[in-house]
Write a protein that holds these residues in place. Structure first.
Motif, PDB file in Angstrom:
ATOM      1  N   TYR B   5       0.843  -1.194   0.000  1.00  0.00           N
ATOM      2  CA  TYR B   5       0.000   0.000   0.000  1.00  0.00           C
ATOM      3  C   TYR B   5       0.878   1.244   0.000  1.00  0.00           C
ATOM      4  CZ  TYR B   5       0.808  -1.089   4.928  1.00  0.00           C
ATOM      5  OH  TYR B   5       1.378  -1.432   6.110  1.00  0.00           O
ATOM      6  N   THR B   6       0.216   2.394  -0.106  1.00  0.00           N
ATOM      7  CA  THR B   6       0.971   3.639  -0.124  1.00  0.00           C
ATOM      8  C   THR B   6       1.665   3.813   1.224  1.00  0.00           C
ATOM      9  OG1 THR B   6      -0.662   4.547  -1.610  1.00  0.00           O
ATOM     10  CG2 THR B   6       0.803   6.111  -0.513  1.00  0.00           C
ATOM     11  N   MET B   7       2.960   4.010   1.167  1.00  0.00           N
ATOM     12  CA  MET B   7       3.749   3.961   2.395  1.00  0.00           C
ATOM     13  C   MET B   7       3.731   5.292   3.146  1.00  0.00           C
ATOM     14  SD  MET B   7       5.140   1.559   3.865  1.00  0.00           S
ATOM     15  CE  MET B   7       4.726   0.409   2.613  1.00  0.00           C
ATOM     16  N   LEU B   8       3.704   6.370   2.394  1.00  0.00           N
ATOM     17  CA  LEU B   8       3.672   7.690   3.042  1.00  0.00           C
ATOM     18  C   LEU B   8       2.575   8.521   2.378  1.00  0.00           C
ATOM     19  CD1 LEU B   8       4.984   9.796   4.979  1.00  0.00           C
ATOM     20  CD2 LEU B   8       6.437  10.478   3.070  1.00  0.00           C
ATOM     21  N   ILE B   9       1.653   8.979   3.198  1.00  0.00           N
ATOM     22  CA  ILE B   9       0.598   9.866   2.701  1.00  0.00           C
ATOM     23  C   ILE B   9       0.656  11.157   3.501  1.00  0.00           C
ATOM     24  CG2 ILE B   9      -1.870  10.177   2.296  1.00  0.00           C
ATOM     25  CD1 ILE B   9      -2.147   7.108   2.357  1.00  0.00           C
ATOM     26  N   VAL B  10       0.842  12.229   2.815  1.00  0.00           N
ATOM     27  CA  VAL B  10       0.930  13.541   3.462  1.00  0.00           C
ATOM     28  C   VAL B  10      -0.147  14.413   2.829  1.00  0.00           C
ATOM     29  CG1 VAL B  10       2.391  15.559   3.782  1.00  0.00           C
ATOM     30  CG2 VAL B  10       3.411  13.287   3.860  1.00  0.00           C
ATOM     31  N   GLU B  11      -1.053  14.904   3.645  1.00  0.00           N
ATOM     32  CA  GLU B  11      -2.202  15.643   3.100  1.00  0.00           C
ATOM     33  C   GLU B  11      -2.363  17.004   3.770  1.00  0.00           C
ATOM     34  OE1 GLU B  11      -5.387  12.149   2.119  1.00  0.00           O
ATOM     35  OE2 GLU B  11      -4.985  12.570   4.220  1.00  0.00           O
ATOM     36  N   GLY B  12      -2.278  18.025   2.968  1.00  0.00           N
ATOM     37  CA  GLY B  12      -2.640  19.374   3.401  1.00  0.00           C
ATOM     38  C   GLY B  12      -1.916  19.890   4.633  1.00  0.00           C
ATOM     39  N   LEU B  13      -0.611  19.629   4.702  1.00  0.00           N
ATOM     40  CA  LEU B  13       0.123  20.083   5.894  1.00  0.00           C
ATOM     41  C   LEU B  13       0.207  21.609   5.923  1.00  0.00           C
ATOM     42  CD1 LEU B  13       3.198  17.685   6.212  1.00  0.00           C
ATOM     43  CD2 LEU B  13       0.824  17.342   6.884  1.00  0.00           C
ATOM     44  N   ARG B  14      -0.111  22.150   7.079  1.00  0.00           N
ATOM     45  CA  ARG B  14       0.045  23.598   7.295  1.00  0.00           C
ATOM     46  C   ARG B  14       0.754  23.806   8.620  1.00  0.00           C
ATOM     47  NH1 ARG B  14      -2.782  26.111   3.427  1.00  0.00           N
ATOM     48  NH2 ARG B  14      -4.445  24.851   2.500  1.00  0.00           N
ATOM     49  N   LYS B  15       1.749  24.678   8.568  1.00  0.00           N
ATOM     50  CA  LYS B  15       2.476  25.000   9.779  1.00  0.00           C
ATOM     51  C   LYS B  15       3.027  26.425   9.701  1.00  0.00           C
ATOM     52  CE  LYS B  15       4.473  24.528  13.707  1.00  0.00           C
ATOM     53  NZ  LYS B  15       3.675  24.378  14.924  1.00  0.00           N
ATOM     54  N   ARG B  16       2.758  27.180  10.745  1.00  0.00           N
ATOM     55  CA  ARG B  16       3.296  28.539  10.867  1.00  0.00           C
ATOM     56  C   ARG B  16       4.252  28.580  12.046  1.00  0.00           C
ATOM     57  NH1 ARG B  16       1.042  33.400   9.350  1.00  0.00           N
ATOM     58  NH2 ARG B  16      -0.671  33.247   7.872  1.00  0.00           N
ATOM     59  N   PHE B  17       5.341  29.326  11.895  1.00  0.00           N
ATOM     60  CA  PHE B  17       6.198  29.661  13.027  1.00  0.00           C
ATOM     61  C   PHE B  17       6.081  31.169  13.196  1.00  0.00           C
ATOM     62  CE2 PHE B  17       8.235  25.794  11.323  1.00  0.00           C
ATOM     63  CZ  PHE B  17       8.183  24.997  12.459  1.00  0.00           C
ATOM     64  N   GLY B  18       5.255  31.606  14.113  1.00  0.00           N
ATOM     65  CA  GLY B  18       4.997  33.045  14.252  1.00  0.00           C
ATOM     66  C   GLY B  18       4.284  33.544  13.012  1.00  0.00           C
ATOM     67  N   THR B  19       4.908  34.506  12.339  1.00  0.00           N
ATOM     68  CA  THR B  19       4.278  35.037  11.127  1.00  0.00           C
ATOM     69  C   THR B  19       4.748  34.302   9.874  1.00  0.00           C
ATOM     70  OG1 THR B  19       6.040  36.681  10.971  1.00  0.00           O
ATOM     71  CG2 THR B  19       4.005  37.367  12.094  1.00  0.00           C
ATOM     72  N   ARG B  20       5.773  33.476  10.031  1.00  0.00           N
ATOM     73  CA  ARG B  20       6.324  32.786   8.855  1.00  0.00           C
ATOM     74  C   ARG B  20       5.548  31.506   8.568  1.00  0.00           C
ATOM     75  NH1 ARG B  20      10.179  29.044   7.320  1.00  0.00           N
ATOM     76  NH2 ARG B  20      10.620  28.373   9.456  1.00  0.00           N
ATOM     77  N   VAL B  21       5.126  31.380   7.316  1.00  0.00           N
ATOM     78  CA  VAL B  21       4.416  30.165   6.907  1.00  0.00           C
ATOM     79  C   VAL B  21       5.458  29.170   6.398  1.00  0.00           C
ATOM     80  CG1 VAL B  21       2.720  29.187   5.330  1.00  0.00           C
ATOM     81  CG2 VAL B  21       2.368  31.468   6.301  1.00  0.00           C
ATOM     82  N   ALA B  22       5.614  28.058   7.125  1.00  0.00           N
ATOM     83  CA  ALA B  22       6.612  27.058   6.728  1.00  0.00           C
ATOM     84  C   ALA B  22       6.002  26.021   5.797  1.00  0.00           C
ATOM     85  CB  ALA B  22       7.181  26.382   7.960  1.00  0.00           C
ATOM     86  N   LEU B  23       4.787  25.599   6.076  1.00  0.00           N
ATOM     87  CA  LEU B  23       4.093  24.642   5.211  1.00  0.00           C
ATOM     88  C   LEU B  23       2.710  25.205   4.906  1.00  0.00           C
ATOM     89  CD1 LEU B  23       4.956  21.273   7.035  1.00  0.00           C
ATOM     90  CD2 LEU B  23       6.050  22.215   4.997  1.00  0.00           C
ATOM     91  N   ASP B  24       2.355  25.135   3.636  1.00  0.00           N
ATOM     92  CA  ASP B  24       1.107  25.781   3.229  1.00  0.00           C
ATOM     93  C   ASP B  24       0.347  24.873   2.259  1.00  0.00           C
ATOM     94  OD1 ASP B  24      -0.850  27.643   2.849  1.00  0.00           O
ATOM     95  OD2 ASP B  24       0.303  28.887   1.456  1.00  0.00           O
ATOM     96  N   GLY B  25      -0.159  23.773   2.808  1.00  0.00           N
ATOM     97  CA  GLY B  25      -0.893  22.825   1.963  1.00  0.00           C
ATOM     98  C   GLY B  25       0.027  21.833   1.285  1.00  0.00           C
ATOM     99  N   PHE B  26       0.945  21.269   2.048  1.00  0.00           N
ATOM    100  CA  PHE B  26       1.949  20.326   1.520  1.00  0.00           C
ATOM    101  C   PHE B  26       1.310  18.946   1.346  1.00  0.00           C
ATOM    102  CE2 PHE B  26       5.602  17.697   1.251  1.00  0.00           C
ATOM    103  CZ  PHE B  26       6.725  18.481   1.033  1.00  0.00           C
ATOM    104  N   ASP B  27       1.320  18.439   0.123  1.00  0.00           N
ATOM    105  CA  ASP B  27       0.778  17.104  -0.171  1.00  0.00           C
ATOM    106  C   ASP B  27       1.864  16.236  -0.802  1.00  0.00           C
ATOM    107  OD1 ASP B  27      -2.001  17.652   0.493  1.00  0.00           O
ATOM    108  OD2 ASP B  27      -2.047  18.885  -1.319  1.00  0.00           O
ATOM    109  N   LEU B  28       1.880  14.982  -0.427  1.00  0.00           N
ATOM    110  CA  LEU B  28       2.842  14.058  -1.045  1.00  0.00           C
ATOM    111  C   LEU B  28       2.417  12.622  -0.753  1.00  0.00           C
ATOM    112  CD1 LEU B  28       5.684  14.080  -2.518  1.00  0.00           C
ATOM    113  CD2 LEU B  28       6.681  13.690  -0.276  1.00  0.00           C
ATOM    114  N   THR B  29       2.542  11.765  -1.743  1.00  0.00           N
ATOM    115  CA  THR B  29       2.353  10.330  -1.487  1.00  0.00           C
ATOM    116  C   THR B  29       3.561   9.591  -2.061  1.00  0.00           C
ATOM    117  OG1 THR B  29       1.115  10.105  -3.548  1.00  0.00           O
ATOM    118  CG2 THR B  29      -0.176  10.323  -1.538  1.00  0.00           C
TER     119      THR B  29
END
Lengths: 255, 312
Positions: B5-29
């Motif tokens: 099966y799909t080994m890594l599924i990454v869906e819609g990752l969002r992460k902010r550090f203060g005002t800096r957007v580090a991840l903004d809808g990161f998708d990967l399979t």
């Protein structure tokens, strides 16, 4: 059961590795073990005379042994701090956190060998006092054990807290030395508490070293005269306080 | 171990550090046996992505599944299926290579015997056999890099995250490491390989995920992605170049500079053929230089669109 055995294996692995790390850098521990022995040789005759001259139990071999054990275990606090700090500077703390080990597994795996070293360090100092100066406790030697364990745990936790506050080994070294001298002096480890200025005597109970000294002196010199359980409770309260502060500092740092 | 099966599924990752957007809808399979090359500028979000998968960074939004296990709900089980080698060196310098490897084996539940066997295997594969009993601090930078990668591979993880594992590495280090990564992928591990050295991805037969501003902006096999990137042809003449038919201008970017014609187009060779067919002055042509698009061109086309056409 399977999960338990995996956790035990991880803890055993971490303990073995921590032991390796301690064995590979023995210099500071050797220093903190030899220095109190040398100082005890110098201080014991003076403290013994002081005890006779003042006709009090303020001095004596018990004071020399307990004072050196408390003072240099506070210096050894830097070993704990350095151990925690190096996990950060080596970037290995994140590797441990990214492993399947629970945070509790990691903390136990690292803390137990360090606690063992701190306990052994104090027993070496007391063993020296027994062998060279004939130190004999007024009560049972067994009564020393809980004091050594609680005090060592206290030092361990304070060391961990110090490591969360400092940014570099140099900061840790400077802050550790100052804190060790301050805490042990205030606690009556260097000079018997009865001979401190009155304003310092009033401040003494804020030092965990004071409670450790009370416990040790109680066990070694006058088990009946010192309320042991109260002193031990006083010492244990510093341990609990240290745990809370360390947990809060650690959480703030992670955030 | 064979995963289906799909080994890594990454869906819609969002992460902010203060005002800096580090991840903004990161998708990967990533599927078993696949190697995905994660490329992008410094600060694009690659390392934050790796730290999220490793469970070191709490997400604002999104979901990560490793080997079918949700990292948010069952982090320890997910971490057991993961091997992570961070960008910076993270080893115990005062202990030996073997002792470092055994630590990570033990943390991942391997017995000492299995750990020793695996350490020998990886030592041989990564050309570390001679230094297994040397302290890490005594090793060269390249050897330390290989040890770090080996610590992440000890337990044959379902997903392997290698964050710039060959930074500062010599060719020997690079070759050994790439061969070992390819081999572990062939055993069924899904590999995410972050790098700035694009030719490494050819050696790994990796597909690409191009990251910009905290998200994957392009994903696919090398050939698929390159098909959308213009190549370049330069025709040099002994004299004045011939005029260019207007129809060519419609399908390519053409620049005439002195005795030189530069054509940028998805298929530069076809454009050259058209120029030559329309011109009777082949005898004055002194040279033709064809440059099909490379991974570098793709990288620049996606990340620096403004200069991608004529800036090469």
């Amino acid at each position: 059961m399977v999960a338990d055995s995996a956790a035990y294996r991880r803890i055993a692995t971490l303990m073995a590795h921590e032991g390796l790390l301690l064995r590979r850098a023995p210099g500071p521990l050797i220093g903190y073990t030899i220095m109190p022995l040398l100082l005890m040789v110098v201080l014991q005759p003076t403290l013994e005379r002081l005890s006779r001259v003042s006709a009090s139990d303020a001095g004596g071999t018990g004071q020399a042994a307990a004072g050196m054990a408390v003072m240099f275990s506070l210096f050894a606090l830097k070993l704990v701090g350095a151990d925690v700090l190096q996990e950060r500077t080596w970037h290995t703390w994140d590797r441990l956190r990214a492993s399947p080990a629970r945070l509790g597994d990691v903390l136990i795996g690292k803390a137990v060998p360090l606690l063992g070293v701190l306990v052994a360090h104090q027993f070496v100092i007391f063993g020296f006092a027994v062998a060279v100066f004939g130190l004999r406790p007024a009560g049972s030697w067994w009564a020393v054990v809980p004091v050594v364990v609680v005090w060592s745990s206290c030092v361990l936790v304070l060391g961990a807290a110090a490591a969360t506050l400092v940014r570099s080994p140099a900061q840790l070294s400077a802050a550790g030395d100052i804190a060790a001298i301050l805490t042990s002096t205030l606690g009556g480890a260097l000079v018997p508490i009865a001979f401190l200025p009155s304003w310092l005597r009033a401040l003494a109970p804020i030092s965990p070293g004071y409670w450790a000294m009370r416990c040790y002196r109680g066990v070694l010199d006058d088990p009946a005269g010192v309320p042991m359980m109260a002193s031990l409770a006083g010492l244990a309260s510093f341990l609990v306080l240290g745990l809370i502060v360390t947990a809060l500092l650690g959480r703030t740092r992670r955030a | 171990m064979l995963y289906t099966y799909t080994m890594l599924i990454v869906e819609g990752l969002r992460k902010r550090f203060g005002t800096r957007v580090a991840l903004d809808g990161f998708d990967l399979t990533v599927h078993p046996g696949d190697v995905v090359g994660l490329v992008g500028h410094n600060g694009a979000g690659k390392t934050t992505f790796a730290r999220v998968v490793a469970g070191l960074v709490a997400l604002d939004a999104g979901r990560v599944t490793v080997a079918g296990i949700d990292v948010g709900h069952r982090p320890r089980e997910a971490r057991a299926a993961l091997g992570w080698a961070p960008q910076e060196l993270a080893l115990y310098p005062t202990t030996t290579v073997r002792e470092n490897l055994l630590l990570f084996a033990g943390l991942n539940g391997m017995s000492r015997r299995d750990g020793l066997r695996r350490a020998r295997e990886l030592g041989a594969a990564l050309e570390l056999t001679d230094v297994l009993d040397r302290r890490v601090r005594e090793l060269s930078g390249g050897q330390q890099r290989r040890v770090q990668a080996a610590t992440a591979m000890m337990h044959r993880p379902a997903v392997l995250l290698l964050d710039e594992p060959t930074v500062g590495a010599d060719p020997i280090t690079r070759r050994a490491l790439l061969a070992t990564v390819r081999a572990i992928a062939d055993e069924g591990t899904a590999v995410v390989y972050t790098t700035h050295y694009l030719p490494e991805l050819d050696v790994l037969d990796a597909s690409l995920a191009v990251v910009r501003d905290g998200r994957v902006i392009a994903r696919g096999r090398r050939a698929e992605l390159l098909a959308s990137v213009p190549g370049r042809a330069v025709l040099r003449y002994d004299g004045t170049p011939p005029p260019i038919a207007p129809s060519l201008h419609e399908r390519a970017s053409v620049q005439i500079d002195g005795r030189e014609i530069t054509i940028v187009a998805p298929d530069p060779a076809a454009c050259v053929a058209r120029v030559l067919a329309q011109s009777r002055e082949v005898t004055r042509l002194s040279s033709v230089e064809l440059a099909p698009p490379t991974l570098d061109d793709l990288y620049r086309a996606l990340l620096e669109p403004a200069e991608a056409l004529h800036g090469r």
